[in-house]
Design a protein around this motif. Structure first.
Motif, short mmCIF file in Angstrom:
data_model
loop_
_atom_site.label_atom_id
_atom_site.label_comp_id
_atom_site.label_asym_id
_atom_site.label_seq_id
_atom_site.Cartn_x
_atom_site.Cartn_y
_atom_site.Cartn_z
N PRO A 299 5.13 -31.53 41.88
CA PRO A 299 4.12 -32.54 42.24
C PRO A 299 3.55 -33.23 41.02
CG PRO A 299 3.78 -30.53 43.48
CD PRO A 299 4.82 -30.21 42.44
N ALA A 300 3.25 -34.49 41.14
CA ALA A 300 2.69 -35.26 40.03
C ALA A 300 1.29 -34.77 39.70
CB ALA A 300 2.67 -36.74 40.38
N GLY A 301 0.91 -34.99 38.44
CA GLY A 301 -0.43 -34.63 38.02
C GLY A 301 -0.54 -33.16 37.65
N GLY A 302 -1.70 -32.79 37.16
CA GLY A 302 -1.94 -31.41 36.79
C GLY A 302 -1.35 -31.05 35.44
N ARG A 303 -1.57 -29.82 35.04
CA ARG A 303 -1.10 -29.31 33.75
C ARG A 303 0.25 -28.61 33.92
NH1 ARG A 303 -4.23 -25.39 33.14
NH2 ARG A 303 -5.62 -25.76 34.90
N ARG A 304 1.17 -28.92 33.00
CA ARG A 304 2.50 -28.32 33.02
C ARG A 304 2.77 -27.65 31.68
NH1 ARG A 304 6.34 -32.97 35.78
NH2 ARG A 304 5.12 -33.26 37.68
N LEU A 305 3.35 -26.46 31.74
CA LEU A 305 3.68 -25.71 30.53
C LEU A 305 5.10 -25.19 30.64
CD1 LEU A 305 2.67 -24.47 27.81
CD2 LEU A 305 2.02 -22.43 29.13
N VAL A 306 5.93 -25.53 29.65
CA VAL A 306 7.31 -25.02 29.56
C VAL A 306 7.32 -23.94 28.48
CG1 VAL A 306 9.70 -25.59 28.99
CG2 VAL A 306 8.31 -27.20 30.32
N VAL A 307 7.94 -22.80 28.79
CA VAL A 307 7.91 -21.65 27.89
C VAL A 307 9.33 -21.16 27.62
CG1 VAL A 307 6.95 -19.35 27.49
CG2 VAL A 307 5.68 -21.00 28.89
N SER A 308 9.62 -20.88 26.35
CA SER A 308 10.94 -20.36 25.99
C SER A 308 10.84 -19.47 24.76
CB SER A 308 11.91 -21.51 25.71
OG SER A 308 13.17 -21.03 25.26
N ASP A 309 11.72 -18.47 24.69
CA ASP A 309 11.93 -17.79 23.42
C ASP A 309 12.52 -18.78 22.43
OD1 ASP A 309 11.16 -15.45 24.64
OD2 ASP A 309 13.07 -14.42 24.40
N GLY A 310 12.27 -18.55 21.13
CA GLY A 310 12.93 -19.33 20.10
C GLY A 310 14.32 -18.77 19.84
N VAL A 311 14.38 -17.46 19.57
CA VAL A 311 15.64 -16.72 19.50
C VAL A 311 15.57 -15.68 20.61
CG1 VAL A 311 17.07 -15.15 18.12
CG2 VAL A 311 15.89 -17.06 17.01
N PHE A 312 16.57 -15.64 21.46
CA PHE A 312 16.56 -14.74 22.60
C PHE A 312 16.95 -13.33 22.17
CE2 PHE A 312 16.58 -18.89 24.41
CZ PHE A 312 15.75 -18.76 25.53
N SER A 313 16.09 -12.38 22.49
CA SER A 313 16.16 -11.05 21.89
C SER A 313 17.39 -10.25 22.30
CB SER A 313 14.90 -10.26 22.25
OG SER A 313 14.77 -10.09 23.65
N MET A 314 17.97 -10.53 23.45
CA MET A 314 19.14 -9.78 23.90
C MET A 314 20.46 -10.50 23.66
SD MET A 314 18.18 -6.83 24.93
CE MET A 314 16.83 -6.80 23.75
N HIS B 221 11.79 -13.54 16.96
CA HIS B 221 12.99 -13.16 16.20
C HIS B 221 13.49 -14.26 15.27
CE1 HIS B 221 13.61 -9.39 18.44
NE2 HIS B 221 13.08 -10.06 19.45
N GLY B 222 12.77 -15.38 15.22
CA GLY B 222 13.15 -16.46 14.31
C GLY B 222 12.30 -16.50 13.06
N LEU B 223 11.03 -16.10 13.19
CA LEU B 223 10.11 -16.17 12.06
C LEU B 223 10.61 -15.29 10.91
CD1 LEU B 223 7.23 -17.39 11.42
CD2 LEU B 223 6.40 -15.07 11.75
N GLY B 224 10.63 -15.87 9.71
CA GLY B 224 11.08 -15.15 8.53
C GLY B 224 12.57 -15.24 8.30
N VAL B 225 13.34 -15.50 9.36
CA VAL B 225 14.80 -15.51 9.27
C VAL B 225 15.35 -16.93 9.21
CG1 VAL B 225 16.93 -14.89 10.47
CG2 VAL B 225 14.99 -13.30 10.47
N LEU B 226 14.90 -17.78 10.14
CA LEU B 226 15.41 -19.14 10.24
C LEU B 226 14.50 -20.11 9.49
CD1 LEU B 226 16.39 -19.15 14.02
CD2 LEU B 226 17.80 -18.54 12.04
N GLY B 227 15.01 -21.33 9.28
CA GLY B 227 14.23 -22.35 8.58
C GLY B 227 14.38 -22.23 7.08
N GLU B 228 14.19 -23.35 6.40
CA GLU B 228 14.36 -23.37 4.94
C GLU B 228 13.36 -22.47 4.24
OE1 GLU B 228 14.32 -27.28 3.41
OE2 GLU B 228 16.04 -27.98 4.57
N ARG B 229 12.17 -22.32 4.81
CA ARG B 229 11.12 -21.49 4.19
C ARG B 229 10.91 -20.18 4.94
NH1 ARG B 229 9.38 -26.64 4.91
NH2 ARG B 229 8.86 -27.91 3.10
N GLY B 230 11.78 -19.88 5.88
CA GLY B 230 11.54 -18.71 6.72
C GLY B 230 10.49 -18.98 7.76
N ASP B 231 10.26 -20.26 8.06
CA ASP B 231 9.22 -20.62 9.03
C ASP B 231 9.72 -20.60 10.46
OD1 ASP B 231 10.82 -22.78 8.46
OD2 ASP B 231 9.22 -24.25 8.38
N GLY B 232 10.97 -20.16 10.67
CA GLY B 232 11.45 -19.90 12.01
C GLY B 232 12.19 -21.05 12.66
#
Length: 384
Positions: free
Chosen positions: A159-174, A201-212
């Protein structure tokens, strides 16, 4: 009444055992005789003496515990310094510490969502995100894993209107695969939705600075809610949520797992600050980790091992049945190799797997021992 409880516990235990899902703990000493391919210490920082010394010094200066919640008298200057450092790492105006990643996800979803919120989650999101959705009371739908088309259809039908939130892992743990952050952000922008990424599981590992997987590459206007954990690549414990100052202020007011929990031990915060300094000063840890991943995948392919398509330290070896997974794990354990044996319901039926995790601390002998152990498991199965 007491007999009813005893019967209930016995029946649940029997059901779990009969299904081959009984979980056990293994008690390890300080010098356990294992090569660890099960943990999440991706950069080899958990036993780094500099982190240990920083934790000891933090405890000596501030005490073993914080004594109270952040809102009473537990928010110490070392916590404030860590929050500022995490905000800077991820390119966000502010960050807020939580005691665990599970609590960070529960608290964030509970504080942001209610019965008027439309929540959309990747089907393979971590259990803490799924539980947070239930706790929030939001109207929740799950889209097919990594399927932006399916997410688009769900958003269009909502439905139109209201608050919408999409949620995802960055790196999927399994599975070890990385979410399409750019595609998710574009989809959210078209449908006036916020995007929340759990980058445990991305923080510290991915990204040029380890920023995930998110970090500075996808700013707060693209990913307004960013969750990260400190007990994996950073080698300490705890978690944080980073975003706008308004988001952090909202969580301080309304995230119950934050409001009603004793603050993180100050020594842990001090150790995390040291870990962040090492991630910045020693990028070779990430380079060495990438080399370990590439070598393992190359040699596993020569053995014909059924690895999933992961370029992260999480290397799942799908074996199908729980029985087969447990047999392989036991054989590896007999060789002094610890790997994660993952079964239903953590993963779907028929997708039981060895969850092999790699670290920059692994040397050539460690990898050779692992590959020899896996090859031996193959030979034993092939033997008449």
């Amino acid at each position: 009444m007491a007999e009813a409880w005893t019967t209930h516990l016995s029946e649940r235990a029997a059901t779990q055992r009969d299904a081959g899902r009984w979980r056990t703990r293994r008690t390890l000493g300080a010098d356990a005789p294992w090569r660890d391919f099960a943990g999440n210490d991706y950069l080899g920082l958990a036993r780094d003496t500099r982190l240990i010394e920083a934790q000891v010094e933090g405890a000596r200066r501030y005490g073993a515990g914080a004594r109270a919640s952040h809102l009473v008298c537990g928010h110490l200057e070392v916590h404030e310094a860590l929050e500022q450092r995490l905000a800077a790492l991820t390119g966000r105006p502010a960050a807020l510490l939580f005691s665990t990643g599970y609590m960070a996800n529960l608290g964030t979803l509970q504080a942001l969502c209610d019965g008027e919120t439309r929540l959309f989650q990747d089907r393979l999101n971590h259990a803490s995100l799924l539980d947070g959705a239930r706790l929030s009371g939001a109207r929740s739908r799950r889209f097919h894993h990594g399927d932006l088309g399916d997410l688009e259809r769900l958003l269009e039908r909502a439905p139109a209107g209201g608050r919408r939130l999409v949620v995802s892992d960055g790196v999927f743990s399994m599975d070890g695969d990385v979410a399409d952050i750019e595609g998710l952000a574009d989809t959210c922008a078209r449908h006036q939705a916020w995007l929340m990424i759990d980058d445990a599981h991305g923080l510290g590992v991915l990204g040029e600075r380890g920023d995930g997987s998110v970090g500075r590459a996808h700013g707060p206007e693209r990913v307004p809610v960013l969750v990260g954990t400190l007990g994996k690549a950073l080698g300490s414990a705890g978690a944080f949520v980073a975003g706008s100052q308004a988001l952090v202020d909202h969580l301080i007011q309304f995230a119950r797992p934050y409001v009603y929990t004793t603050a993180q031990p100050p020594g842990v915060a001090a150790a995390t600050l040291e870990a962040l300094a090492l991630v910045e000063a020693e990028p070779e840890r990430r380079t060495r980790l990438a080399d370990r991943i590439a070598r393992f995948r190359r040699e596993a392919a020569l053995l014909g091992l059924p690895l999933m398509a992961s370029t992260t330290p999480i290397q799942p070896l799908v074996l199908g049945s729980s029985e087969r997974v447990m047999h392989w794990a036991a054989r590896l354990r007999a060789r002094g190799l610890a790997v994660g044996a993952i079964r239903e319901p953590t993963v779907p039926r028929g997708e039981a797997r060895l969850r092999i995790t790699l670290s920059s601390a692994h040397d050539d002998e460690d990898l050779e021992a692992l590959l020899e152990g896996l090859a031996d498991c193959q030979r034993r199965e092939a033997a008449p």
